[in-house]
Design an enzyme around this catalytic site. Structure first.
Site, PDB file in Angstrom:
ATOM      1  N   ARG A  40       0.873  -1.178   0.000  1.00 10.01           N
ATOM      2  CA  ARG A  40       0.000   0.000   0.000  1.00 10.01           C
ATOM      3  C   ARG A  40       0.902   1.216   0.000  1.00 10.01           C
ATOM      4  O   ARG A  40       1.691   1.419   0.932  1.00 10.01           O
ATOM      5  CB  ARG A  40      -0.916   0.002   1.233  1.00 10.01           C
ATOM      6  CG  ARG A  40      -1.580   1.341   1.470  1.00 10.01           C
ATOM      7  CD  ARG A  40      -2.663   1.324   2.510  1.00 10.01           C
ATOM      8  NE  ARG A  40      -3.851   0.657   2.024  1.00 10.01           N
ATOM      9  CZ  ARG A  40      -5.062   0.761   2.587  1.00 10.01           C
ATOM     10  NH1 ARG A  40      -5.236   1.520   3.656  1.00 10.01           N
ATOM     11  NH2 ARG A  40      -6.094   0.123   2.097  1.00 10.01           N
ATOM     12  N   HIS A  90      -7.590   0.838  -6.145  1.00  7.97           N
ATOM     13  CA  HIS A  90      -7.788   0.003  -4.952  1.00  7.97           C
ATOM     14  C   HIS A  90      -8.490  -1.290  -5.391  1.00  7.97           C
ATOM     15  O   HIS A  90      -9.647  -1.538  -5.046  1.00  7.97           O
ATOM     16  CB  HIS A  90      -8.615   0.767  -3.910  1.00  7.97           C
ATOM     17  CG  HIS A  90      -8.558   0.188  -2.534  1.00  7.97           C
ATOM     18  ND1 HIS A  90      -7.796  -0.928  -2.218  1.00  7.97           N
ATOM     19  CD2 HIS A  90      -9.188   0.553  -1.371  1.00  7.97           C
ATOM     20  CE1 HIS A  90      -7.947  -1.201  -0.932  1.00  7.97           C
ATOM     21  NE2 HIS A  90      -8.781  -0.331  -0.401  1.00  7.97           N
ATOM     22  N   GLN A 147     -10.258  -3.925  -2.891  1.00  6.90           N
ATOM     23  CA  GLN A 147     -11.550  -3.478  -2.376  1.00  6.90           C
ATOM     24  C   GLN A 147     -12.658  -3.849  -3.355  1.00  6.90           C
ATOM     25  O   GLN A 147     -13.734  -4.311  -2.955  1.00  6.90           O
ATOM     26  CB  GLN A 147     -11.519  -1.955  -2.154  1.00  6.90           C
ATOM     27  CG  GLN A 147     -12.823  -1.386  -1.642  1.00  6.90           C
ATOM     28  CD  GLN A 147     -13.149  -1.854  -0.231  1.00  6.90           C
ATOM     29  OE1 GLN A 147     -12.315  -1.756   0.659  1.00  6.90           O
ATOM     30  NE2 GLN A 147     -14.358  -2.360  -0.022  1.00  6.90           N
ATOM     31  N   ASP A 206     -17.198   7.452  -0.975  1.00  2.00           N
ATOM     32  CA  ASP A 206     -15.918   7.341  -0.273  1.00  2.00           C
ATOM     33  C   ASP A 206     -15.601   8.718   0.303  1.00  2.00           C
ATOM     34  O   ASP A 206     -16.252   9.716  -0.039  1.00  2.00           O
ATOM     35  CB  ASP A 206     -14.836   6.865  -1.271  1.00  2.00           C
ATOM     36  CG  ASP A 206     -13.485   6.587  -0.619  1.00  2.00           C
ATOM     37  OD1 ASP A 206     -13.427   6.460   0.621  1.00  2.00           O
ATOM     38  OD2 ASP A 206     -12.477   6.505  -1.353  1.00  2.00           O
ATOM     39  N   CYS A 265     -16.268   1.859   1.104  1.00  2.00           N
ATOM     40  CA  CYS A 265     -15.102   1.020   1.397  1.00  2.00           C
ATOM     41  C   CYS A 265     -14.665   1.120   2.853  1.00  2.00           C
ATOM     42  O   CYS A 265     -13.974   0.236   3.353  1.00  2.00           O
ATOM     43  CB  CYS A 265     -13.948   1.409   0.471  1.00  2.00           C
ATOM     44  SG  CYS A 265     -13.477   3.148   0.590  1.00  2.00           S
ATOM     45  N   ARG A 284     -13.626  -8.472   2.357  1.00  2.00           N
ATOM     46  CA  ARG A 284     -12.196  -8.251   2.072  1.00  2.00           C
ATOM     47  C   ARG A 284     -11.407  -9.508   2.428  1.00  2.00           C
ATOM     48  O   ARG A 284     -10.501  -9.925   1.708  1.00  2.00           O
ATOM     49  CB  ARG A 284     -11.652  -7.050   2.877  1.00  2.00           C
ATOM     50  CG  ARG A 284     -12.234  -5.687   2.502  1.00  2.00           C
ATOM     51  CD  ARG A 284     -11.797  -5.248   1.119  1.00  2.00           C
ATOM     52  NE  ARG A 284     -10.351  -5.186   0.978  1.00  2.00           N
ATOM     53  CZ  ARG A 284      -9.569  -4.159   1.368  1.00  2.00           C
ATOM     54  NH1 ARG A 284     -10.118  -3.086   1.882  1.00  2.00           N
ATOM     55  NH2 ARG A 284      -8.260  -4.193   1.213  1.00  2.00           N
TER      56      ARG A 284
HETATM   57  N1  NVA Z   1      -9.926   6.889  -1.026  1.00  2.00           N
HETATM   58  C1  NVA Z   1      -9.521   6.436   0.289  1.00  2.00           C
HETATM   59  C2  NVA Z   1      -9.768   4.969   0.428  1.00  2.00           C
HETATM   60  C3  NVA Z   1      -9.390   4.374   1.760  1.00  2.00           C
HETATM   61  C4  NVA Z   1      -9.622   2.905   1.846  1.00  2.00           C
HETATM   62  C5  NVA Z   1      -8.067   6.773   0.510  1.00  2.00           C
HETATM   63  O1  NVA Z   1      -7.271   6.569  -0.414  1.00  2.00           O
HETATM   64  O2  NVA Z   1      -7.723   7.254   1.581  1.00  2.00           O
HETATM   65  N1   CP Z   2     -11.199  -0.020   2.818  1.00  2.00           N
HETATM   66  C1   CP Z   2      -9.895  -0.098   3.198  1.00  2.00           C
HETATM   67  O1   CP Z   2      -8.993  -0.356   2.410  1.00  2.00           O
HETATM   68  O2   CP Z   2      -9.707   0.145   4.527  1.00  2.00           O
HETATM   69  P1   CP Z   2      -8.313   0.326   5.293  1.00  2.00           P
HETATM   70  O3   CP Z   2      -7.745   1.640   4.865  1.00  2.00           O
HETATM   71  O4   CP Z   2      -8.676   0.273   6.733  1.00  2.00           O
HETATM   72  O5   CP Z   2      -7.399  -0.793   4.887  1.00  2.00           O
END
Ligand code: NVA
Ligand code: CP
Length: 308
Positions: free
Chosen positions: A107, A134, A137, A227, A267, A295
């Protein structure tokens, strides 16, 4: 499965509809086994490294629990603690980790970093979220929709909010599955045009609608998705974005334009009172916790397919 062994999972663009359907079927089977308490350990002795340059609850815990349940082990590697965070080249990191591990989940911010890691690694690399995509997800999201609606093709999914990593992966996933996809955001915050073009190329006979009008986007939707307005890395824009996105909140007024049996998805993590009101996310149409649970199952299917 044989065809997926050793493959990376960097973006849904790299997977065919048949491969995605295979992963979804496998996820549903793995979930059923898990619920029945059946021990299923095809990844005995395998080790997955998990590199995190951003925070996580779901991704970290579902991958760590998932690899453990499959008989393997997960190693949490905060980029703060490994030499990558002190400037060791991604390519060297990839080569070294490939000699210890059976798979890497990462990540991070730049999609190009994940691609560079994958190019230099000899083991599967899984994208656990970048600024652009992502995909893990969306595997769980498609599983959740399939479970709730019994089908995917022909449904309309409306994504209301920032044209971010979620919007991009959801749009590609929807196009691959033959779902109609519409999205609304303020001008300047709509999805990346080059990704919209790619999704339109994939979509056969399904519509992709990009608009600044949330009512138009949500009209007759089977699935409503939203989101956060400010993603990880955009914390300094929070206040400005709250003003810009005020008309894009998923609330009781907006959802009345969707189908009566709409599903609400997010998500997570969510900000109640910003992108969605509490009555919607905590209401009868919401499947956000089933979605979060999936997930685990979807990623177990992915790990078995790639690392098995
Ligand atoms: N769009 C959000 C998703 C988190 C799972 C982010 O990138 O922070
Ligand atoms: N939805 C998701 O990826 O959550 P986290 O940021 O908690 O991993």
């Amino acid at each position: 499965q044989a065809q997926l062994a050793g493959k990376d999972f960097l973006t849904l663009l790299d997977y065919s509809k048949e491969e995605l359907l295979y992963l979804l079927k496998s996820a549903i089977e793995i979930k059923a086994k898990h619920k029945q308490g059946i021990v299923y350990q095809p990844l005995k002795g395998k080790v997955l490294g998990l590199i995190f340059e951003k925070s996580s609850t779901r991704t970290r815990v579902s991958f760590e629990a998932g690899i453990y349940q499959l008989g393997g082990t997960g190693l949490f590697l905060s980029s703060k603690d490994i030499q990558l965070g002190r400037g060791e080249p991604i390519s060297d990191t990839a080569k070294v980790l490939s000699s210890y591990l059976d798979g890497i989940m990462i990540r991070t911010f730049a999609q190009s970093d994940v691609e560079e890691l994958a190019e230099n690694a000899t083991i599967p690399v899984i994208n656990g979220l970048t600024d652009l995509y992502h995909p893990c997800q969306v595997l769980a999201d498609l599983q959740t929709i399939e479970e709730a609606k019994g089908k995917l093709a022909g449904l309309k999914i409306a994504y209301i909010g920032d044209g971010n990593n979620m919007a991009h992966s959801l749009m590609i996933g929807a196009a691959k599955m033959g779902m109609h996809f519409s999205t609304a955001a303020p001008a300047g915050y709509l999805p990346d045009e080059s990704i919209v073009a790619k999704a339109k190329k994939i979509a056969e006979g399904t519509e992709i609608t990009i608009t600044t009008d949330p009512v138009k986007a949500i009209k007759d939707a089977d699935v409503i998705y939203t989101d956060v307005w400010a993603s990880m890395g955009q914390e300094s824009e929070q206040k400005e974005r709250e003003k810009l996105f005020a008309n894009y909140q998923v609330n009781a007024n907006l959802v009345q334009h969707a189908k009566a049996d709409y599903l609400f998805m997010h998500c997570l993590p969510a900000h109640r009172g910003e992108e969605v009101t509490a009555d919607i996310i905590d209401g009868d149409h919401s499947v956000v916790f089933q979605e979060a649970e999936n997930r685990l199952h979807a990623q177990k299917a992915l790990m078995v397919a790639l690392m098995g």
